[in-house]
Write an enzyme that holds these catalytic residues in place. Structure first.
Site, PDB file in Angstrom:
ATOM      1  N   GLY A  40      44.318   3.991  38.510  1.00 35.47           N
ATOM      2  CA  GLY A  40      43.362   5.078  38.678  1.00 35.47           C
ATOM      3  C   GLY A  40      43.946   6.441  38.329  1.00 35.47           C
ATOM      4  O   GLY A  40      43.206   7.362  37.981  1.00 35.47           O
ATOM      5  N   GLU A  75      46.791  -2.912  36.793  1.00 34.97           N
ATOM      6  CA  GLU A  75      45.927  -3.663  37.720  1.00 34.97           C
ATOM      7  C   GLU A  75      46.108  -5.166  37.579  1.00 34.97           C
ATOM      8  O   GLU A  75      45.956  -5.920  38.533  1.00 34.97           O
ATOM      9  CB  GLU A  75      44.449  -3.288  37.473  1.00 34.97           C
TER      10      GLU A  75
HETATM   11  C1  LIG Z   1      41.781  -0.504  40.853  1.00 35.16           C
HETATM   12  C2  LIG Z   1      42.542   0.479  40.005  1.00 35.16           C
HETATM   13  C3  LIG Z   1      41.708   1.684  39.694  1.00 35.16           C
HETATM   14  O1  LIG Z   1      40.844   1.392  38.640  1.00 35.16           O
HETATM   15  C4  LIG Z   1      43.894   0.842  40.568  1.00 35.16           C
HETATM   16  O2  LIG Z   1      44.313   1.969  40.448  1.00 35.16           O
HETATM   17  S1  LIG Z   1      44.823  -0.377  41.329  1.00 35.16           S
HETATM   18  C5  LIG Z   1      46.410   0.433  41.593  1.00 35.16           C
HETATM   19  C6  LIG Z   1      47.207   0.530  40.353  1.00 35.16           C
HETATM   20  N1  LIG Z   1      48.499   1.109  40.609  1.00 35.16           N
HETATM   21  C7  LIG Z   1      49.581   0.387  40.840  1.00 35.16           C
HETATM   22  O3  LIG Z   1      49.563  -0.820  40.845  1.00 35.16           O
HETATM   23  C8  LIG Z   1      50.880   1.134  41.103  1.00 35.16           C
HETATM   24  C9  LIG Z   1      51.471   0.756  42.453  1.00 35.16           C
HETATM   25  N2  LIG Z   1      52.706   1.443  42.696  1.00 35.16           N
HETATM   26  C10 LIG Z   1      53.875   1.065  42.119  1.00 35.16           C
HETATM   27  O4  LIG Z   1      53.932   0.166  41.305  1.00 35.16           O
HETATM   28  C11 LIG Z   1      55.108   1.788  42.556  1.00 35.16           C
HETATM   29  O5  LIG Z   1      54.850   2.445  43.760  1.00 35.16           O
HETATM   30  C12 LIG Z   1      55.598   2.833  41.518  1.00 35.16           C
HETATM   31  C13 LIG Z   1      54.489   3.811  41.148  1.00 35.16           C
HETATM   32  C14 LIG Z   1      56.109   2.115  40.275  1.00 35.16           C
HETATM   33  C15 LIG Z   1      56.756   3.678  42.136  1.00 35.16           C
HETATM   34  O6  LIG Z   1      57.775   2.812  42.629  1.00 35.16           O
HETATM   35  P1  LIG Z   1      58.890   3.410  43.597  1.00 35.16           P
HETATM   36  O7  LIG Z   1      59.817   2.289  43.893  1.00 35.16           O
HETATM   37  O8  LIG Z   1      59.438   4.650  43.032  1.00 35.16           O
HETATM   38  O9  LIG Z   1      58.104   3.867  44.922  1.00 35.16           O
HETATM   39  P2  LIG Z   1      57.449   2.894  46.032  1.00 35.16           P
HETATM   40  O10 LIG Z   1      56.842   1.691  45.447  1.00 35.16           O
HETATM   41  O11 LIG Z   1      58.453   2.707  47.133  1.00 35.16           O
HETATM   42  O12 LIG Z   1      56.236   3.807  46.558  1.00 35.16           O
HETATM   43  C16 LIG Z   1      56.455   4.915  47.459  1.00 35.16           C
HETATM   44  C17 LIG Z   1      55.334   4.854  48.479  1.00 35.16           C
HETATM   45  O13 LIG Z   1      54.102   5.010  47.842  1.00 35.16           O
HETATM   46  C18 LIG Z   1      53.247   3.913  48.169  1.00 35.16           C
HETATM   47  N3  LIG Z   1      52.352   3.646  47.031  1.00 35.16           N
HETATM   48  C19 LIG Z   1      52.670   3.676  45.721  1.00 35.16           C
HETATM   49  N4  LIG Z   1      51.611   3.370  44.989  1.00 35.16           N
HETATM   50  C20 LIG Z   1      50.589   3.121  45.839  1.00 35.16           C
HETATM   51  C21 LIG Z   1      49.223   2.756  45.667  1.00 35.16           C
HETATM   52  N5  LIG Z   1      48.661   2.623  44.477  1.00 35.16           N
HETATM   53  N6  LIG Z   1      48.502   2.572  46.783  1.00 35.16           N
HETATM   54  C22 LIG Z   1      49.002   2.750  48.013  1.00 35.16           C
HETATM   55  N7  LIG Z   1      50.296   3.118  48.222  1.00 35.16           N
HETATM   56  C23 LIG Z   1      51.068   3.303  47.154  1.00 35.16           C
HETATM   57  C24 LIG Z   1      54.195   2.781  48.445  1.00 35.16           C
HETATM   58  O14 LIG Z   1      53.573   1.775  49.191  1.00 35.16           O
HETATM   59  C25 LIG Z   1      55.295   3.508  49.202  1.00 35.16           C
HETATM   60  O15 LIG Z   1      54.886   3.778  50.530  1.00 35.16           O
HETATM   61  P3  LIG Z   1      55.477   2.938  51.754  1.00 35.16           P
HETATM   62  O16 LIG Z   1      54.880   1.574  51.634  1.00 35.16           O
HETATM   63  O17 LIG Z   1      56.965   2.953  51.608  1.00 35.16           O
HETATM   64  O18 LIG Z   1      54.984   3.666  52.962  1.00 35.16           O
END
Ligand SMILES: C[C@@H](CO)C(=O)SCCNC(=O)CCNC(=O)[C@H](O)C(C)(C)COP(=O)(O)OP(=O)(O)OC[C@H]1O[C@@H](n2cnc3c(N)ncnc32)[C@H](O)[C@@H]1OP(=O)(O)O
Length: 288
Positions: free
Chosen positions: A139, A162
């Site tokens: 997103g 996704e």
């Molecule tokens: C349905 C469609 C819309 O059309 C979507 O958007 S689905 C979502 C698509 N996005 C993703 O799949 C990306 C998910 N995130 C990641 O892959 C990784 O977080 C990263 C961006 C590659 C960064 O990795 P890094 O190791 O640097 O950081 P963390 O993974 O530890 O993330 C830090 C913290 O942020 C939370 N977080 C990250 N992305 C999301 C998200 N999309 N939704 C909710 N939370 C997210 C992650 O859980 C960590 O928080 P914590 O769990 O430690 O409290």
């Protein structure tokens, strides 16, 4: 520079939210998930900064409600001619909030038109520049593509991951991305979940310029300021005309453009612009 909206909203049901935005001392709303300021000459640029840094600006429902409300307020503000949406240096936005949607059912999604309220960004009449540093995933990439111009910081990464979550993009990722970067690269990104960096995004055509990370937002504001100095009325018509190119045939688009071009001759700003040129002075547009 004037800070309009800061933080401070307690948890509320979605239905109650819009009515319950708290007000700052200046009488303007405050938001929990974004910071909104007016920047540039004469405060002519509206800057929206996504502000959930701990979650890498994951786009929860409440955040998007805040964005929509801020867009409404800034659109109503006659002094603001262009908007900039940005995140922070690590993330523009890491996509829809996975924790929030993890337990949703098909019925929840379909009956609540899940992500439907995101579409208002692309319907805004004022131009919006996305200033993307760090991750613009899912997103986040879609939000950038809903804007009119995308500037990238050198550390930007774009992706539609996704597929790795067992789903597909839900806010235009499979529709806008192929139009911007071509079918082959879009298909590869959507099917593998792989990201592209700023340089690839530039050569493929997803972004128009790259800047050093620390300069990105200032550069976006500079461009927004330049746009704001033009007639807001004519800028809105020009934006509508460019967007037509993505929604219609070439012949229909050219026809639309010609009609809008002719219509500008009914405006005072067209007369002022041409008169100012002939009189060798700067045009003083009144947006009418
Ligand atoms: C349905 C469609 C819309 O059309 C979507 O958007 S689905 C979502 C698509 N996005 C993703 O799949 C990306 C998910 N995130 C990641 O892959 C990784 O977080 C990263 C961006 C590659 C960064 O990795 P890094 O190791 O640097 O950081 P963390 O993974 O530890 O993330 C830090 C913290 O942020 C939370 N977080 C990250 N992305 C999301 C998200 N999309 N939704 C909710 N939370 C997210 C992650 O859980 C960590 O928080 P914590 O769990 O430690 O409290």
């Amino acid at each position: 520079m004037s800070a309009l909206f800061t933080t401070g909203r307690a948890f509320l049901s979605r239905a109650a939210k819009s009515a319950a935005f708290s007000r700052s001392l200046s009488g303007l709303p405050t938001y929990e998930n974004i910071i909104v300021e007016k920047r540039g000459k004469n405060d002519s640029v509206g800057l929206i900064q996504l502000n959930r840094p701990k979650a890498l600006n994951a786009l929860c429902d409440a955040l998007f409600d805040d964005v929509n409300d801020a867009l409404d307020k800034l659109s109503e503000d006659k002094g603001v001619g262009c908007l900039v949406i940005t995140g922070n240096e690590k993330a523009f936005a890491a996509g829809a909030d996975i924790k929030e949607m993890q337990n949703k059912t098909f019925v929840d999604c379909a009956s609540g038109n899940f992500l439907g309220h995101w579409g208002r960004v692309s319907k805004n009449r004022k131009p919006i520049i996305a200033a993307v540093n760090g991750f613009a995933l899912g997103g986040g990439c879609e939000l950038a593509m809903m804007c009119d111009i995308i500037y990238a910081g050198e550390n930007a990464h774009f992706g539609q991951p996704e597929i790795l979550l067992g789903t597909i993009p839900g806010a235009g990722g499979t529709q806008r991305l192929p139009r911007y970067v071509g079918k082959s690269l879009a298909m590869e990104m959507v099917l593998t979940g792989n990201r592209i960096n700023a340089q690839t995004a530039l050569s493929a055509g997803l972004v128009s310029k790259i800047f050093p990370t620390g300069r990105l937002v200032d550069e976006a504001i500079k461009t927004a300021e330049t746009i704001s100095q033009n007639s807001q009325l004519i800028v809105a018509l020009a934006k509508e005309s460019v967007n037509k190119a993505y929604e219609t045939t070439l012949a229909e688009g050219n026809e639309f453009e010609k009609k809008i071009f002719h219509a500008t001759f009914a405006t005072a700003d067209r007369k002022e612009g041409m008169t100012a040129f002939v009189e060798k002075r700067k045009a003083d547009f009144k947006n009418n």
